[in-house]
Scaffold this motif. Structure first.
Motif, PDB file in Angstrom:
ATOM      1  N   GLY A 233      17.053 -45.526  61.014  1.00 11.79           N
ATOM      2  CA  GLY A 233      15.772 -44.842  60.915  1.00 11.79           C
ATOM      3  C   GLY A 233      15.760 -44.051  59.628  1.00 11.79           C
ATOM      4  O   GLY A 233      16.813 -43.804  59.030  1.00 11.79           O
ATOM      5  N   CYS A 234      14.600 -43.684  59.151  1.00 12.63           N
ATOM      6  CA  CYS A 234      14.570 -42.903  57.919  1.00 12.63           C
ATOM      7  C   CYS A 234      13.278 -42.114  57.768  1.00 12.63           C
ATOM      8  O   CYS A 234      12.213 -42.561  58.185  1.00 12.63           O
ATOM      9  CB  CYS A 234      14.733 -43.819  56.715  1.00 12.63           C
ATOM     10  N   THR A 235      13.414 -40.938  57.182  1.00 12.22           N
ATOM     11  CA  THR A 235      12.240 -40.121  56.856  1.00 12.22           C
ATOM     12  C   THR A 235      12.511 -39.321  55.593  1.00 12.22           C
ATOM     13  O   THR A 235      13.648 -39.164  55.177  1.00 12.22           O
ATOM     14  CB  THR A 235      11.887 -39.092  57.967  1.00 12.22           C
ATOM     15  N   ALA A 236      11.442 -38.824  55.024  1.00 19.21           N
ATOM     16  CA  ALA A 236      11.536 -37.916  53.873  1.00 19.21           C
ATOM     17  C   ALA A 236      10.322 -37.003  53.927  1.00 19.21           C
ATOM     18  O   ALA A 236       9.289 -37.390  54.466  1.00 19.21           O
ATOM     19  CB  ALA A 236      11.526 -38.708  52.567  1.00 19.21           C
ATOM     20  N   PRO A 237      10.440 -35.801  53.371  1.00 15.71           N
ATOM     21  CA  PRO A 237       9.250 -34.940  53.308  1.00 15.71           C
ATOM     22  C   PRO A 237       8.258 -35.503  52.307  1.00 15.71           C
ATOM     23  O   PRO A 237       8.624 -36.315  51.447  1.00 15.71           O
ATOM     24  CB  PRO A 237       9.788 -33.597  52.806  1.00 15.71           C
ATOM     25  N   LYS A 238       7.024 -35.073  52.420  1.00 17.98           N
ATOM     26  CA  LYS A 238       6.007 -35.503  51.447  1.00 17.98           C
ATOM     27  C   LYS A 238       6.047 -34.597  50.232  1.00 17.98           C
ATOM     28  O   LYS A 238       5.528 -33.496  50.262  1.00 17.98           O
ATOM     29  CB  LYS A 238       4.616 -35.392  52.073  1.00 17.98           C
ATOM     30  N   PHE A 239       6.694 -35.048  49.180  1.00 20.02           N
ATOM     31  CA  PHE A 239       6.693 -34.266  47.946  1.00 20.02           C
ATOM     32  C   PHE A 239       5.550 -34.726  47.060  1.00 20.02           C
ATOM     33  O   PHE A 239       4.957 -35.769  47.279  1.00 20.02           O
ATOM     34  CB  PHE A 239       8.011 -34.458  47.198  1.00 20.02           C
ATOM     35  N   GLU A 240       5.291 -33.948  46.032  1.00 22.62           N
ATOM     36  CA  GLU A 240       4.258 -34.308  45.060  1.00 22.62           C
ATOM     37  C   GLU A 240       4.670 -35.539  44.261  1.00 22.62           C
ATOM     38  O   GLU A 240       3.874 -36.397  43.951  1.00 22.62           O
ATOM     39  CB  GLU A 240       4.022 -33.148  44.091  1.00 22.62           C
ATOM     40  N   THR A 263      15.386 -51.887  62.046  1.00 23.04           N
ATOM     41  CA  THR A 263      14.960 -50.848  61.107  1.00 23.04           C
ATOM     42  C   THR A 263      13.619 -50.279  61.530  1.00 23.04           C
ATOM     43  O   THR A 263      12.695 -51.034  61.841  1.00 23.04           O
ATOM     44  CB  THR A 263      14.770 -51.441  59.697  1.00 23.04           C
ATOM     45  N   VAL A 264      13.548 -48.967  61.546  1.00 25.74           N
ATOM     46  CA  VAL A 264      12.247 -48.327  61.705  1.00 25.74           C
ATOM     47  C   VAL A 264      12.031 -47.497  60.450  1.00 25.74           C
ATOM     48  O   VAL A 264      12.561 -46.408  60.307  1.00 25.74           O
ATOM     49  CB  VAL A 264      12.196 -47.430  62.952  1.00 25.74           C
ATOM     50  N   GLN A 265      11.324 -48.067  59.513  1.00 24.05           N
ATOM     51  CA  GLN A 265      11.114 -47.422  58.219  1.00 24.05           C
ATOM     52  C   GLN A 265       9.868 -46.558  58.312  1.00 24.05           C
ATOM     53  O   GLN A 265       8.771 -47.053  58.513  1.00 24.05           O
ATOM     54  CB  GLN A 265      10.980 -48.511  57.155  1.00 24.05           C
ATOM     55  N   ASN A 266      10.084 -45.267  58.206  1.00 22.36           N
ATOM     56  CA  ASN A 266       8.977 -44.322  58.356  1.00 22.36           C
ATOM     57  C   ASN A 266       8.985 -43.336  57.192  1.00 22.36           C
ATOM     58  O   ASN A 266       8.795 -42.143  57.357  1.00 22.36           O
ATOM     59  CB  ASN A 266       9.138 -43.594  59.701  1.00 22.36           C
ATOM     60  N   TRP A 267       9.249 -43.839  55.998  1.00 16.81           N
ATOM     61  CA  TRP A 267       9.264 -42.979  54.809  1.00 16.81           C
ATOM     62  C   TRP A 267       7.882 -42.381  54.582  1.00 16.81           C
ATOM     63  O   TRP A 267       6.875 -42.975  54.944  1.00 16.81           O
ATOM     64  CB  TRP A 267       9.653 -43.773  53.558  1.00 16.81           C
ATOM     65  N   SER A 268       7.869 -41.251  53.932  1.00 20.62           N
ATOM     66  CA  SER A 268       6.575 -40.669  53.562  1.00 20.62           C
ATOM     67  C   SER A 268       5.954 -41.516  52.446  1.00 20.62           C
ATOM     68  O   SER A 268       6.632 -42.340  51.814  1.00 20.62           O
ATOM     69  CB  SER A 268       6.755 -39.223  53.120  1.00 20.62           C
ATOM     70  N   ASN A 269       4.673 -41.306  52.199  1.00 20.58           N
ATOM     71  CA  ASN A 269       3.936 -42.217  51.318  1.00 20.58           C
ATOM     72  C   ASN A 269       4.210 -42.052  49.830  1.00 20.58           C
ATOM     73  O   ASN A 269       3.483 -42.600  49.011  1.00 20.58           O
ATOM     74  CB  ASN A 269       2.439 -42.072  51.560  1.00 20.58           C
ATOM     75  N   ASN A 270       5.242 -41.294  49.480  1.00 21.63           N
ATOM     76  CA  ASN A 270       5.599 -41.184  48.071  1.00 21.63           C
ATOM     77  C   ASN A 270       6.911 -41.901  47.786  1.00 21.63           C
ATOM     78  O   ASN A 270       7.458 -41.795  46.699  1.00 21.63           O
ATOM     79  CB  ASN A 270       5.718 -39.708  47.679  1.00 21.63           C
ATOM     80  N   VAL A 271       7.434 -42.626  48.763  1.00 23.21           N
ATOM     81  CA  VAL A 271       8.737 -43.267  48.574  1.00 23.21           C
ATOM     82  C   VAL A 271       8.575 -44.730  48.140  1.00 23.21           C
ATOM     83  O   VAL A 271       7.845 -45.496  48.765  1.00 23.21           O
ATOM     84  CB  VAL A 271       9.584 -43.203  49.871  1.00 23.21           C
TER      85      VAL A 271
END
Ligand SMILES: Nc1ncnc2c1ncn2[C@@H]1O[C@H](COP(=O)(O)OP(=O)(O)OP(=O)(O)O)[C@@H](O)[C@H]1O
Ligand SMILES: [Mg+2]
Lengths: 468, 250
Positions: A233-240, A263-271
């Protein structure tokens, strides 16, 4: 009917950030010095530094694949990225020992809870290194190895080196080369002959820092007759600013072994999520990739199986959801290098708003094998008029008595369908969610029970954000 | 004021005026039939009331229990208690009837509450039995590949599960075989009650032998031009619509 045992996936779930101090920081930008720094921090043997430096040269020598892939790749600023960040601690075996800021992050993501509930082991990576790594004791007694790649290389070089870079050569593509130069973290797993893991092992990848690139390297070896399910699984904060995630995952399924990789890919939309995943399946081995891509700005990922032994079997089941500002460029590669091998690909994509999903499929039958079978089915669902989808299948068949079947469909949710559903009392987002769930339902039923991923809730959340 | 009041309703689609100062009152507890030649605007009326976004309301009002419907979203109108059994039910692939109706019921519950599966299926099966629908239908995709008659039954099944206050049945009888017509009519009759208003759009007197209307309205070029009791339907069956033209002209 709803599935009970679901993993909570929530697109906002990863969007938080605790301040963290790092003991090791390779600084900004990519150079030989950065590569040497990473290798030095890990106190690596010279062959490995050499491997990394060659990979760096390969990376620099390769152009961005914009002649076939998205031009958005040009927006990755390799000079602005931080290639290595760690606290300089070995992965802990108990959550108590994990530093508070890191522990709080994983607790908020629900990782320790899932571990207690249904996992055989967990590895939790925070930026460049694993912060926690633990497997149930009985598996250790059976000789199962489960650790970070950094530790794997140190402690079991004879197993690691034998397969490292063999399934995916450094120069496979620009991003596998980049990963090979600066890789850090990821899992190393070895399952001895005949050992069958009843519960899955899980890795969770967390990007915490801004402008950071995560380059984990995973190697899973299932020895003869062994069975394992691995989930990431994966995540990241939404940075600028944008963030880069570029992993290399190699799977080796020896004779009669079974590997299932979820895989559950759930990256924020800036990755930018540019991942190379491939498996080698020996005689009668089975490899199954289950790939759900929900987040990220651009994902490029085409899990593959090289069916090297007779009667080997490969499968890719994937779901991609592309919302506004997202491009899910996914697919599958099946290389039938031996006779009587079979492969199955089912890819479903959903494009919402201005989202775009692409499917790239490759089916090859080199060396004139016989009696091979491939079935590929890719279905796209478009939710709005401006949603996009495209398909690029490539099939080369040689040899005799082989069968290749490819089916593709594109369907749209019509305004009349939405009106009909609204007339029964559902809101527009609820109606769309129901359509999307209906679209992916038969595929999700194929997933293992524990992972009948809570796409419903996730899709509901995605839809809420995209309508009105 | 328990009724559906339509006052001077005018509506157009793609710039073409269809409804023209239409007036109709449907009190709760009554069944009204709407008849009229093809293209007179019967389905348009039902869709405008249901809030279909393609239609532009150019004047008038439509109040359900005193609350203005026009301008609300289709789902708000539905949750206020207006149900439309479609003349041409839409196919929705991938969603089973059981899940669809459950989601529709769920949409009516306050946040945090959910439909109880056991009670739900019990009720669903009961209603299906009443309508003579095979239970295997629950797992089939909504209306997908259904025969014309099966679609209509499925509309009535949804109606009986959702228990709306006002029901509009747009040519529910067309496409039904003789037995189905009786079963569906019985289903509709079971739903009649002092609290519920029903507007039955039909071309045929035959249906009105089963579902006996309190009033019959005749639509002509977007207006209700004539209203009467159930005998009006008989008269239309015998005389056709030509004489209406003369009445309208007069
Ligand atoms: N999208 C549209 N554009 C233009 N005209 C339309 C459109 N939709 C409907 N109409 C017209 O509106 C008029 C009324 O149609 P409506 O479907 O309401 O009739 P109806 O009374 O229900 O007829 P029937 O008895 O055949 O069901 C018709 O002349 C039809 O062609
Ligand atoms: Mg009509």
């Amino acid at each position: 009917m709803s599935t009970s045992n679901q993993i909570a996936v929530d697109r906002e779930k990863g969007n938080f950030h605790f301040e963290t101090d790092y003991a090791y920081d390779a600084g900004v930008g990519l150079s030989e010095d950065v590569v040497k720094y990473v290798s030095g921090v890990k106190d690596e043997e010279p062959w490995l530094l050499d491997f990394r430096l060659k990979a760096l040269a390969a990376f620099e020598g390769k152009p961005l694949p914009t002649h076939w892939a998205s031009k958005d790749l040009e927006n990755i600023n390799f000079d602005q990225i931080r290639y290595y960040l760690s606290k300089g601690q070995k992965p802990s075996r108990t959550w108590e020992e994990v530093p508070d800021d890191v522990k709080n992050t994983f607790e908020r993501l629900g990782i320790p809870e899932q571990e207690r509930k249904f996992l055989a082991g967990v590895e939790a990576q925070f930026d460049s290194e694993a912060a926690y790594s633990r497997m149930k004791d009985d598996l250790e007694e059976k000789g199962v190895l489960f650790m970070g790649s950094t530790e794997g290389l140190k402690e079991y070089p004879e197993v690691f080196k034998k397969w490292f870079g063999k399934v995916i050569p450094t120069s496979d593509n620009k991003f596998s080369a980049l990963n090979s130069a600066v890789f850090s973290g990821g899992s190393f797993i070895y399952v001895p002959p005949g050992v069958k893991l009843e519960q899955p092992l899980q890795a969770y990848f967390r990007i915490n820092a801004e402008n950071f690139g995560q380059f984990e390297r995973t190697l899973i070896i299932a020895d003869e007759g062994a069975e394992i399910t691995y989930m990431e699984g994966c995540t990241a904060p939404k940075f600028e600013t944008s963030t880069l995630h570029s992993a290399v995952v190699e799977l080796v399924a020896l004779k009669g072994a079974k590997i299932q990789y979820i895989t559950v890919q759930n990256w924020s939309n800036n990755v930018f999520n540019l991942v190379t995943k491939r498996a080698l399946a020996e005689e009668e081995a089975e490899v199954r990739w289950i790939d759900c891509n929900i987040g990220s700005r651009l994902t490029m990922k085409y899990p593959g199986v090289i069916l090297k032994g007779r009667k080997a079997r490969g499968e890719v089941l994937s779901i991609a959801l592309a919302n506004d500002g997202q491009h899910q460029d996914t697919g599958a590669k099946m290389v039938h290098a031996a006779s009587e091998t079979t492969s199955n690909v089912i890819a479903k994509s959903i494009s919402i708003g201005k989202g775009r999903s692409s499917y790239r499929g490759l089916v090859e039958m080199p060396g004139r094998p016989s009696h091979c079978k491939n079935n590929t089915e890719c279905d796209a669902l478009l939710i709005n008029a401006e949603s996009e989808t495209d398909t690029y299948p490539a099939i080369t068949v040689r040899g005799r008595d082989n069968s290749v079947q490819h089916e593709a469909s594109v369907s749209k949710v019509s305004a009349e369908q939405i009106f009909y559903m609204q007339q029964r009392g559902m809101s527009e987002p609820e109606a769309m969610s129901l359509c999307v769930n209906g679209f992916v339902n038969d595929l999700i039923r194929e997933f293992p029970m524990e992972y009948s991923v809570e796409l419903k809730r996730l899709i509901d959340l995605e839809m809420e954000g995209s309508v009105g | 004021m328990s009724s559906l009041n339509i006052n001077n309703l005018s509506a157009s689609i793609e710039g073409k005026a269809i409804l023209d100062n239409l007036n109709l009152d449907l009190p709760a507890g009554e069944v009204h039939a709407v008849m009229g030649p093809n293209g007179s605007g019967k389905s348009t009326l039902s869709k405008v009331l249901a809030g279909h976004p393609d239609y532009e309301v150019t004047g008038g009002s439509a109040r359900l229990e005193g609350i203005e419907l026009l301008g609300l979203s289709p789902d708000e109108i539905a949750r206020m208690g207006l149900f439309l059994a479609f003349q041409y039910p839409i196919e929705v692939p991938g969603i089973s009837i059981a899940n669809f109706i459950r989601a529709a019921l769920q949409a009516r519950l306050p946040e945090g509450e959910s439909v109880k599966a056991v009670d739900y299926y019990k009720q669903l099966y009961e209603k299906m039995d009443e309508l003579g629908m095979d239970r295997t239908f629950t797992s089939r995709s909504l209306n997908e590949g259904f025969s014309g008659g099966e679609k209509k039954r499925c509309e009535i099944l949804q109606m009986s599960m959702l228990e709306p206050r006002y029901c509009i049945l747009d040519e529910t009888d067309s496409g039904l075989d003789i037995d189905a017509l009786r079963e569906v009519s019985l289903g509709v009759n079971r739903m009649k009650g002092p609290e519920r208003g029903m507007l039955v759009i039909t071309h045929y007197q035959r249906l009105l032998e089963y579902i006996v209307p309190d009033k019959v309205h005749v639509m002509w070029e977007g207006k209700v031009v004539l209203s009467g009791d159930k005998d009006l339907a008989l008269e239309l069956e015998q005389r056709g619509y030509d004489w209406i033209r003369n009445e309208v002209a007069a």
